[in-house]
Design a protein around this motif. Structure first.
Motif, PDB file in Angstrom:
ATOM      1  N   ARG A 133       3.923  -2.632   4.102  1.00  0.00           N
ATOM      2  CA  ARG A 133       4.085  -1.571   2.852  1.00  0.00           C
ATOM      3  C   ARG A 133       5.002  -0.740   3.187  1.00  0.00           C
ATOM      4  NH1 ARG A 133      -0.882  -0.425   2.357  1.00  0.00           N
ATOM      5  NH2 ARG A 133      -1.636  -1.970   0.778  1.00  0.00           N
ATOM      6  N   LEU A 143       7.004  -4.137  -0.797  1.00  0.00           N
ATOM      7  CA  LEU A 143       6.253  -4.993   0.137  1.00  0.00           C
ATOM      8  C   LEU A 143       7.210  -5.765   0.879  1.00  0.00           C
ATOM      9  CD1 LEU A 143       3.079  -6.353  -1.840  1.00  0.00           C
ATOM     10  CD2 LEU A 143       2.931  -4.307  -0.089  1.00  0.00           C
ATOM     11  N   LEU A 169       0.489  -4.330   7.674  1.00  0.00           N
ATOM     12  CA  LEU A 169      -0.735  -4.909   6.959  1.00  0.00           C
ATOM     13  C   LEU A 169      -1.385  -6.076   7.554  1.00  0.00           C
ATOM     14  CD1 LEU A 169       0.505  -4.957   3.269  1.00  0.00           C
ATOM     15  CD2 LEU A 169      -0.338  -2.987   4.598  1.00  0.00           C
ATOM     16  N   SER A 170      -0.653  -6.727   8.503  1.00  0.00           N
ATOM     17  CA  SER A 170      -1.030  -8.048   8.973  1.00  0.00           C
ATOM     18  C   SER A 170      -1.181  -7.980  10.494  1.00  0.00           C
ATOM     19  CB  SER A 170       0.161  -9.166   8.926  1.00  0.00           C
ATOM     20  OG  SER A 170       1.372  -8.565   9.281  1.00  0.00           O
ATOM     21  N   ASP A 230      -5.042  -6.603   4.716  1.00  0.00           N
ATOM     22  CA  ASP A 230      -4.620  -5.203   4.745  1.00  0.00           C
ATOM     23  C   ASP A 230      -5.174  -4.232   5.764  1.00  0.00           C
ATOM     24  OD1 ASP A 230      -3.352  -2.812   4.314  1.00  0.00           O
ATOM     25  OD2 ASP A 230      -3.468  -2.934   2.206  1.00  0.00           O
ATOM     26  N   THR A 232      -4.511  -1.266   6.710  1.00  0.00           N
ATOM     27  CA  THR A 232      -4.524  -0.038   6.237  1.00  0.00           C
ATOM     28  C   THR A 232      -5.626   0.339   5.202  1.00  0.00           C
ATOM     29  OG1 THR A 232      -3.307  -0.101   4.092  1.00  0.00           O
ATOM     30  CG2 THR A 232      -2.094   0.085   6.190  1.00  0.00           C
ATOM     31  N   ARG A 233      -6.554  -1.035   4.878  1.00  0.00           N
ATOM     32  CA  ARG A 233      -7.567  -0.664   3.920  1.00  0.00           C
ATOM     33  C   ARG A 233      -8.714  -0.946   4.522  1.00  0.00           C
ATOM     34  NH1 ARG A 233      -6.318  -2.201  -2.118  1.00  0.00           N
ATOM     35  NH2 ARG A 233      -8.204  -0.965  -2.475  1.00  0.00           N
TER      36      ARG A 233
END
Length: 420
Positions: A133, A143, A169-170, A230, A232-233
Protein backbone atom coordinates in the motif's frame (compact mmCIF):
# COMPACT_ATOMS: atom_id res chain seq x y z
CA UNK A 1 -5.24 -31.88 22.29
CA UNK A 2 -6.64 -28.58 21.21
CA UNK A 3 -10.10 -27.39 22.10
CA UNK A 4 -12.98 -28.57 19.94
CA UNK A 5 -13.18 -25.36 17.97
CA UNK A 6 -9.45 -24.90 17.65
CA UNK A 7 -8.95 -28.26 15.99
CA UNK A 8 -10.50 -26.70 12.91
CA UNK A 9 -7.99 -23.87 12.94
CA UNK A 10 -4.79 -24.56 11.06
CA UNK A 11 -1.87 -22.46 9.89
CA UNK A 12 -1.92 -22.88 6.14
CA UNK A 13 1.45 -21.86 4.79
CA UNK A 14 4.67 -23.65 5.66
CA UNK A 15 7.92 -21.79 6.09
CA UNK A 16 10.40 -19.94 3.93
CA UNK A 17 11.97 -21.73 1.04
CA UNK A 18 9.93 -24.95 1.16
CA UNK A 19 9.89 -26.58 -2.26
CA UNK A 20 7.91 -29.75 -1.66
CA UNK A 21 4.77 -31.04 -3.36
CA UNK A 22 1.30 -29.90 -2.42
CA UNK A 23 -0.83 -32.50 -0.72
CA UNK A 24 -3.97 -32.58 1.41
CA UNK A 25 -4.31 -32.10 5.12
CA UNK A 26 -5.89 -34.65 7.44
CA UNK A 27 -9.69 -34.68 7.60
CA UNK A 28 -10.85 -32.60 10.55
CA UNK A 29 -13.40 -34.01 12.98
CA UNK A 30 -16.07 -31.77 11.48
CA UNK A 31 -15.34 -33.19 8.04
CA UNK A 32 -13.59 -30.07 6.71
CA UNK A 33 -10.72 -30.27 4.29
CA UNK A 34 -8.11 -27.53 4.03
CA UNK A 35 -5.51 -27.57 1.29
CA UNK A 36 -1.94 -27.58 2.52
CA UNK A 37 -1.12 -24.87 0.05
CA UNK A 38 -3.81 -22.30 -0.55
CA UNK A 39 -3.39 -21.49 -4.22
CA UNK A 40 -1.37 -18.45 -5.06
CA UNK A 41 -0.62 -17.47 -1.49
CA UNK A 42 0.94 -20.85 -0.84
CA UNK A 43 2.84 -20.83 -4.11
CA UNK A 44 4.17 -17.38 -3.37
CA UNK A 45 5.38 -18.31 0.09
CA UNK A 46 6.84 -21.65 -0.92
CA UNK A 47 8.60 -20.20 -3.93
CA UNK A 48 7.54 -23.10 -6.14
CA UNK A 49 9.02 -23.01 -9.65
CA UNK A 50 5.73 -24.03 -11.31
CA UNK A 51 2.95 -22.01 -9.74
CA UNK A 52 -0.60 -22.99 -10.79
CA UNK A 53 -2.85 -20.38 -12.38
CA UNK A 54 -4.83 -18.23 -9.98
CA UNK A 55 -8.44 -19.50 -9.65
CA UNK A 56 -9.47 -15.92 -8.88
CA UNK A 57 -8.18 -13.02 -10.95
CA UNK A 58 -5.35 -10.97 -9.55
CA UNK A 59 -5.71 -7.18 -9.61
CA UNK A 60 -3.52 -5.09 -11.93
CA UNK A 61 -0.05 -4.11 -10.76
CA UNK A 62 -1.39 -0.71 -9.71
CA UNK A 63 -4.82 0.14 -8.34
CA UNK A 64 -5.03 3.91 -8.02
CA UNK A 65 -7.04 5.00 -5.00
CA UNK A 66 -7.07 8.73 -5.73
CA UNK A 67 -8.63 9.50 -9.13
CA UNK A 68 -6.82 12.83 -9.52
CA UNK A 69 -3.47 11.02 -9.53
CA UNK A 70 -1.93 8.99 -12.33
CA UNK A 71 0.46 6.10 -11.77
CA UNK A 72 2.52 4.77 -14.70
CA UNK A 73 4.31 1.44 -14.78
CA UNK A 74 7.70 1.98 -16.44
CA UNK A 75 10.91 0.06 -16.94
CA UNK A 76 13.65 -0.10 -14.32
CA UNK A 77 15.84 2.50 -16.08
CA UNK A 78 13.25 5.19 -15.39
CA UNK A 79 14.28 5.24 -11.74
CA UNK A 80 17.76 6.60 -12.45
CA UNK A 81 17.31 8.56 -15.68
CA UNK A 82 17.23 12.29 -14.96
CA UNK A 83 16.33 11.84 -11.29
CA UNK A 84 17.56 12.46 -7.76
CA UNK A 85 17.52 9.51 -5.36
CA UNK A 86 15.48 9.83 -2.19
CA UNK A 87 16.88 8.97 1.21
CA UNK A 88 14.60 6.72 3.22
CA UNK A 89 14.10 5.06 6.59
CA UNK A 90 12.58 1.61 7.03
CA UNK A 91 11.18 -0.51 9.84
CA UNK A 92 11.49 -4.27 9.93
CA UNK A 93 14.48 -6.37 8.93
CA UNK A 94 16.27 -5.69 5.66
CA UNK A 95 19.64 -5.55 3.93
CA UNK A 96 20.61 -2.28 2.17
CA UNK A 97 21.39 -2.82 -1.51
CA UNK A 98 24.78 -1.87 -2.90
CA UNK A 99 24.98 1.89 -3.08
CA UNK A 100 22.33 2.34 -0.40
CA UNK A 101 19.55 3.32 -2.84
CA UNK A 102 17.25 0.45 -1.94
CA UNK A 103 16.86 -2.60 0.27
CA UNK A 104 16.26 -6.35 0.23
CA UNK A 105 13.60 -7.77 2.54
CA UNK A 106 11.78 -11.00 3.42
CA UNK A 107 10.22 -10.91 6.90
CA UNK A 108 6.75 -9.29 6.84
CA UNK A 109 5.77 -5.87 8.12
CA UNK A 110 8.29 -3.75 6.22
CA UNK A 111 7.47 -0.02 6.07
CA UNK A 112 9.58 2.44 4.10
CA UNK A 113 9.31 6.23 4.48
CA UNK A 114 10.68 9.27 2.60
CA UNK A 115 10.07 13.01 2.05
CA UNK A 116 10.42 15.31 -0.95
CA UNK A 117 9.29 18.55 -2.58
CA UNK A 118 7.67 18.13 -5.97
CA UNK A 119 4.77 16.81 -8.01
CA UNK A 120 6.18 13.41 -9.02
CA UNK A 121 7.80 10.49 -7.22
CA UNK A 122 9.24 7.23 -8.56
CA UNK A 123 9.45 3.85 -6.84
CA UNK A 124 11.61 1.03 -8.19
CA UNK A 125 10.86 -2.65 -7.54
CA UNK A 126 12.30 -6.06 -8.24
CA UNK A 127 9.51 -8.06 -6.62
CA UNK A 128 7.22 -10.63 -8.29
CA UNK A 129 5.65 -11.75 -4.99
CA UNK A 130 4.48 -9.00 -2.66
CA UNK A 131 1.61 -6.59 -2.24
CA UNK A 132 2.04 -3.02 -0.98
CA UNK A 133 0.00 0.00 0.00
CA UNK A 134 1.37 3.43 -0.94
CA UNK A 135 0.44 6.40 1.22
CA UNK A 136 1.37 9.98 0.48
CA UNK A 137 0.72 12.67 3.06
CA UNK A 138 -1.15 10.09 5.12
CA UNK A 139 -3.67 9.25 2.39
CA UNK A 140 -3.88 5.95 0.54
CA UNK A 141 -2.70 6.53 -3.03
CA UNK A 142 -2.37 3.06 -4.54
CA UNK A 143 -2.27 -0.68 -4.00
CA UNK A 144 0.68 -2.34 -5.71
CA UNK A 145 0.51 -6.06 -6.49
CA UNK A 146 3.48 -8.11 -7.68
CA UNK A 147 5.21 -5.27 -9.52
CA UNK A 148 8.09 -7.40 -10.81
CA UNK A 149 10.97 -5.43 -12.31
CA UNK A 150 9.34 -2.06 -12.74
CA UNK A 151 9.39 1.60 -11.80
CA UNK A 152 6.15 3.25 -10.73
CA UNK A 153 5.85 6.96 -11.50
CA UNK A 154 3.20 8.86 -9.47
CA UNK A 155 2.01 12.12 -11.09
CA UNK A 156 -0.22 14.97 -9.95
CA UNK A 157 0.74 15.39 -6.32
CA UNK A 158 0.92 19.17 -6.39
CA UNK A 159 4.19 20.98 -5.84
CA UNK A 160 4.68 21.01 -2.07
CA UNK A 161 6.36 19.03 0.70
CA UNK A 162 5.19 15.42 0.64
CA UNK A 163 5.74 12.45 2.93
CA UNK A 164 5.71 8.96 1.43
CA UNK A 165 5.00 5.69 3.23
CA UNK A 166 5.22 2.31 1.47
CA UNK A 167 3.68 -0.52 3.50
CA UNK A 168 4.17 -4.18 2.69
CA UNK A 169 0.95 -6.12 3.28
CA UNK A 170 1.91 -9.68 2.34
CA UNK A 171 4.11 -12.64 3.25
CA UNK A 172 6.90 -13.87 1.00
CA UNK A 173 8.99 -17.03 0.79
CA UNK A 174 11.90 -15.37 -0.99
CA UNK A 175 13.72 -12.09 -0.58
CA UNK A 176 12.59 -9.23 -2.81
CA UNK A 177 13.94 -5.75 -3.53
CA UNK A 178 12.75 -2.20 -3.28
CA UNK A 179 15.34 -0.91 -5.74
CA UNK A 180 15.01 2.69 -4.63
CA UNK A 181 13.01 5.91 -4.60
CA UNK A 182 13.61 9.05 -6.67
CA UNK A 183 12.19 12.38 -7.80
CA UNK A 184 12.75 14.18 -11.13
CA UNK A 185 15.84 16.36 -11.37
CA UNK A 186 13.70 19.52 -11.07
CA UNK A 187 12.34 18.40 -7.68
CA UNK A 188 13.99 18.33 -4.26
CA UNK A 189 14.74 15.33 -2.04
CA UNK A 190 14.36 15.91 1.70
CA UNK A 191 15.77 13.98 4.65
CA UNK A 192 13.28 11.39 5.90
CA UNK A 193 11.56 11.86 9.24
CA UNK A 194 13.39 10.05 12.05
CA UNK A 195 12.07 6.68 13.17
CA UNK A 196 10.27 6.40 16.51
CA UNK A 197 12.72 5.75 19.34
CA UNK A 198 10.98 2.56 20.52
CA UNK A 199 10.68 -0.84 18.83
CA UNK A 200 8.65 -3.94 19.68
CA UNK A 201 10.19 -7.21 18.49
CA UNK A 202 7.56 -9.87 17.76
CA UNK A 203 8.15 -13.56 17.04
CA UNK A 204 5.19 -15.58 15.82
CA UNK A 205 3.26 -17.37 13.08
CA UNK A 206 0.24 -16.73 10.85
CA UNK A 207 -1.79 -15.13 13.65
CA UNK A 208 1.05 -12.64 14.00
CA UNK A 209 1.35 -11.96 10.27
CA UNK A 210 -2.35 -11.17 9.91
CA UNK A 211 -3.07 -14.14 7.64
CA UNK A 212 -6.24 -13.29 5.63
CA UNK A 213 -7.36 -10.89 8.36
CA UNK A 214 -9.45 -8.93 5.84
CA UNK A 215 -11.42 -11.99 4.74
CA UNK A 216 -15.02 -12.60 5.80
CA UNK A 217 -15.20 -16.38 5.39
CA UNK A 218 -13.33 -19.34 6.80
CA UNK A 219 -13.40 -21.05 3.43
CA UNK A 220 -11.39 -19.06 0.89
CA UNK A 221 -10.64 -19.61 -2.78
CA UNK A 222 -7.03 -19.93 -3.81
CA UNK A 223 -5.41 -16.54 -4.09
CA UNK A 224 -7.79 -14.93 -1.65
CA UNK A 225 -5.41 -15.39 1.28
CA UNK A 226 -2.81 -13.33 -0.53
CA UNK A 227 -5.27 -10.55 -1.33
CA UNK A 228 -6.81 -10.42 2.15
CA UNK A 229 -3.63 -10.46 4.25
CA UNK A 230 -2.60 -7.09 5.67
CA UNK A 231 0.19 -7.16 8.22
CA UNK A 232 -0.23 -3.44 8.85
CA UNK A 233 -3.65 -4.19 10.37
CA UNK A 234 -2.49 -7.17 12.44
CA UNK A 235 -1.98 -6.76 16.17
CA UNK A 236 1.82 -6.18 16.16
CA UNK A 237 1.62 -3.04 14.02
CA UNK A 238 -1.54 -1.73 15.71
CA UNK A 239 -0.04 -2.32 19.16
CA UNK A 240 3.28 -0.69 18.29
CA UNK A 241 1.64 2.40 16.82
CA UNK A 242 -0.53 2.80 19.92
CA UNK A 243 2.68 3.24 21.92
CA UNK A 244 4.49 5.41 19.38
CA UNK A 245 6.77 2.51 18.46
CA UNK A 246 7.62 0.43 15.41
CA UNK A 247 6.99 -3.30 15.06
CA UNK A 248 9.74 -5.67 14.00
CA UNK A 249 7.63 -8.64 12.80
CA UNK A 250 9.51 -11.94 12.68
CA UNK A 251 6.77 -14.37 11.71
CA UNK A 252 5.64 -16.75 9.00
CA UNK A 253 2.52 -18.83 8.48
CA UNK A 254 3.04 -22.43 9.51
CA UNK A 255 6.20 -21.66 11.49
CA UNK A 256 6.78 -23.40 14.79
CA UNK A 257 9.41 -23.05 17.47
CA UNK A 258 11.02 -26.42 16.71
CA UNK A 259 8.36 -28.15 14.54
CA UNK A 260 6.42 -26.49 11.78
CA UNK A 261 2.80 -27.24 11.01
CA UNK A 262 2.41 -30.92 10.17
CA UNK A 263 6.15 -31.51 10.50
CA UNK A 264 6.85 -29.98 7.11
CA UNK A 265 10.29 -28.69 6.16
CA UNK A 266 11.99 -30.19 9.22
CA UNK A 267 15.35 -28.48 8.67
CA UNK A 268 14.09 -25.00 9.59
CA UNK A 269 11.96 -23.51 12.34
CA UNK A 270 11.95 -20.33 14.39
CA UNK A 271 14.95 -21.51 16.39
CA UNK A 272 17.06 -21.64 13.23
CA UNK A 273 15.59 -18.58 11.47
CA UNK A 274 15.03 -15.87 14.05
CA UNK A 275 18.56 -14.47 13.98
CA UNK A 276 18.65 -14.16 10.18
CA UNK A 277 17.92 -10.89 8.38
CA UNK A 278 16.80 -12.85 5.30
CA UNK A 279 15.62 -16.34 6.33
CA UNK A 280 16.09 -17.82 2.85
CA UNK A 281 19.57 -16.27 2.51
CA UNK A 282 21.63 -17.16 5.60
CA UNK A 283 24.68 -15.67 3.90
CA UNK A 284 23.10 -12.23 4.34
CA UNK A 285 24.06 -12.60 7.98
CA UNK A 286 22.72 -11.28 11.24
CA UNK A 287 21.70 -7.84 12.38
CA UNK A 288 24.46 -5.87 14.09
CA UNK A 289 24.42 -2.65 16.09
CA UNK A 290 20.64 -2.80 16.49
CA UNK A 291 19.20 -0.66 19.31
CA UNK A 292 17.65 -2.64 22.14
CA UNK A 293 13.91 -3.25 21.77
CA UNK A 294 11.52 -1.54 24.14
CA UNK A 295 9.63 -4.82 24.43
CA UNK A 296 9.72 -8.36 23.01
CA UNK A 297 6.64 -10.52 22.40
CA UNK A 298 6.64 -14.27 21.70
CA UNK A 299 3.51 -15.78 20.14
CA UNK A 300 4.61 -19.32 19.20
CA UNK A 301 3.71 -22.89 20.10
CA UNK A 302 0.49 -23.60 18.19
CA UNK A 303 2.05 -25.20 15.13
CA UNK A 304 4.47 -27.46 17.01
CA UNK A 305 1.58 -29.57 18.31
CA UNK A 306 -1.17 -28.89 15.78
CA UNK A 307 -0.96 -32.20 13.89
CA UNK A 308 0.05 -35.67 15.18
CA UNK A 309 3.64 -36.74 14.59
CA UNK A 310 4.45 -38.60 11.40
CA UNK A 311 6.53 -41.77 11.45
CA UNK A 312 9.45 -40.07 9.69
CA UNK A 313 9.86 -37.22 12.20
CA UNK A 314 12.77 -37.07 14.63
CA UNK A 315 10.65 -37.38 17.77
CA UNK A 316 9.51 -40.95 18.51
CA UNK A 317 6.40 -39.80 20.37
CA UNK A 318 4.53 -36.80 21.77
CA UNK A 319 6.38 -37.02 25.08
CA UNK A 320 9.71 -36.59 23.30
CA UNK A 321 8.40 -33.61 21.33
CA UNK A 322 7.15 -31.98 24.53
CA UNK A 323 10.47 -32.53 26.27
CA UNK A 324 12.36 -30.98 23.35
CA UNK A 325 9.93 -28.07 23.13
CA UNK A 326 10.23 -27.36 26.85
CA UNK A 327 14.03 -27.14 26.73
CA UNK A 328 14.05 -25.24 23.43
CA UNK A 329 11.44 -22.70 24.54
CA UNK A 330 13.36 -21.77 27.67
CA UNK A 331 16.59 -21.50 25.65
CA UNK A 332 14.80 -19.31 23.10
CA UNK A 333 13.57 -16.96 25.81
CA UNK A 334 17.08 -16.75 27.27
CA UNK A 335 18.46 -15.87 23.83
CA UNK A 336 15.82 -13.17 23.43
CA UNK A 337 16.60 -11.77 26.88
CA UNK A 338 20.24 -11.48 25.84
CA UNK A 339 19.23 -9.78 22.59
CA UNK A 340 16.98 -7.38 24.50
CA UNK A 341 19.51 -6.59 27.18
CA UNK A 342 17.17 -8.00 29.81
CA UNK A 343 14.24 -5.80 28.81
CA UNK A 344 10.76 -7.32 29.24
CA UNK A 345 9.34 -10.24 27.27
CA UNK A 346 5.64 -11.07 27.00
CA UNK A 347 4.68 -14.66 26.11
CA UNK A 348 1.23 -15.09 24.55
CA UNK A 349 -1.00 -18.12 25.00
CA UNK A 350 -4.40 -18.66 23.32
CA UNK A 351 -7.41 -20.21 25.05
CA UNK A 352 -8.45 -21.78 21.72
CA UNK A 353 -5.10 -22.90 20.26
CA UNK A 354 -1.75 -24.35 21.22
CA UNK A 355 -3.08 -25.95 24.39
CA UNK A 356 -0.45 -28.77 24.60
CA UNK A 357 2.29 -26.12 24.65
CA UNK A 358 0.76 -23.99 27.40
CA UNK A 359 2.14 -25.78 30.51
CA UNK A 360 5.56 -25.99 28.88
CA UNK A 361 5.56 -22.28 28.04
CA UNK A 362 4.23 -21.36 31.48
CA UNK A 363 6.93 -23.46 33.12
CA UNK A 364 9.67 -21.69 31.19
CA UNK A 365 8.23 -18.28 32.08
CA UNK A 366 8.02 -19.24 35.76
CA UNK A 367 11.61 -20.51 35.76
CA UNK A 368 12.99 -17.30 34.30
CA UNK A 369 10.80 -15.09 36.48
CA UNK A 370 12.11 -16.94 39.54
CA UNK A 371 15.61 -15.95 38.42
CA UNK A 372 14.57 -12.30 38.29
CA UNK A 373 13.99 -11.96 34.55
CA UNK A 374 11.07 -9.80 33.43
CA UNK A 375 9.15 -12.45 31.48
CA UNK A 376 5.37 -12.51 31.85
CA UNK A 377 2.37 -14.30 30.35
CA UNK A 378 -0.50 -12.73 28.42
CA UNK A 379 -3.49 -15.05 28.12
CA UNK A 380 -5.87 -14.44 25.22
CA UNK A 381 -9.46 -15.64 25.54
CA UNK A 382 -11.41 -17.34 22.78
CA UNK A 383 -11.46 -15.48 19.45
CA UNK A 384 -13.99 -15.46 16.61
CA UNK A 385 -11.50 -16.92 14.08
CA UNK A 386 -13.88 -16.47 11.16
CA UNK A 387 -11.22 -15.38 8.66
CA UNK A 388 -9.76 -17.85 6.15
CA UNK A 389 -8.91 -21.25 7.60
CA UNK A 390 -10.01 -20.30 11.12
CA UNK A 391 -7.63 -17.39 11.46
CA UNK A 392 -8.21 -14.18 13.48
CA UNK A 393 -10.42 -11.46 12.07
CA UNK A 394 -9.75 -7.73 12.35
CA UNK A 395 -11.93 -7.77 15.46
CA UNK A 396 -9.77 -10.57 16.87
CA UNK A 397 -6.64 -8.53 16.19
CA UNK A 398 -8.25 -5.66 18.12
CA UNK A 399 -8.94 -8.05 21.01
CA UNK A 400 -5.32 -9.23 20.94
CA UNK A 401 -4.13 -5.63 20.98
CA UNK A 402 -6.27 -4.95 24.06
CA UNK A 403 -4.84 -8.03 25.79
CA UNK A 404 -1.31 -6.80 25.20
CA UNK A 405 -2.17 -3.26 26.27
CA UNK A 406 -3.49 -4.61 29.58
CA UNK A 407 -0.29 -6.59 30.09
CA UNK A 408 1.96 -3.69 29.08
CA UNK A 409 0.15 -1.28 31.37
CA UNK A 410 0.67 -3.76 34.19
CA UNK A 411 4.40 -3.81 33.48
CA UNK A 412 4.53 -0.02 33.35
CA UNK A 413 2.55 0.42 36.57
CA UNK A 414 4.95 -1.86 38.45
CA UNK A 415 8.03 -0.12 37.05
CA UNK A 416 9.17 -3.13 35.02
CA UNK A 417 8.77 -1.28 31.69
CA UNK A 418 9.52 2.36 31.01
CA UNK A 419 6.51 4.44 30.01
CA UNK A 420 6.72 5.88 26.47
Amino acid sequence: MRSRDARRYRDSIVPFGWTGTFGRRPRFRQGLFVLVGIGVAAAVVFGLPDRPADPIPMPPVVQTLRPELRVEVLGRDALTTGTHPLAWTATGRYVPLDGGLGLRHQWPGLVLSARFIGEVVLLGFDDPENRFRLRIDGEEVALITRPGQATLRVHGLGRSIHSLRLERLSEAGRPADIVGLAVPAADTPLPPAPLPPRRIDVFGNSDTVGYANLSENRSCPAGNVFLTTDTTRAWPTVLAESYGATANVNAQSGLGLIRNYGGWHPTVSMTSLWRLILPARPEAGLETDVPLPWLTIVALGDNDFSVPLRADERWPDQAALKADFEVSFEAFLRDLLDRAGGRPIIVLTFADAGVPAHPLMEGAVAELAAEGATVVLARQGKLERTACDWHPTLADHEALTETFVDTIEGLISTGLLERP
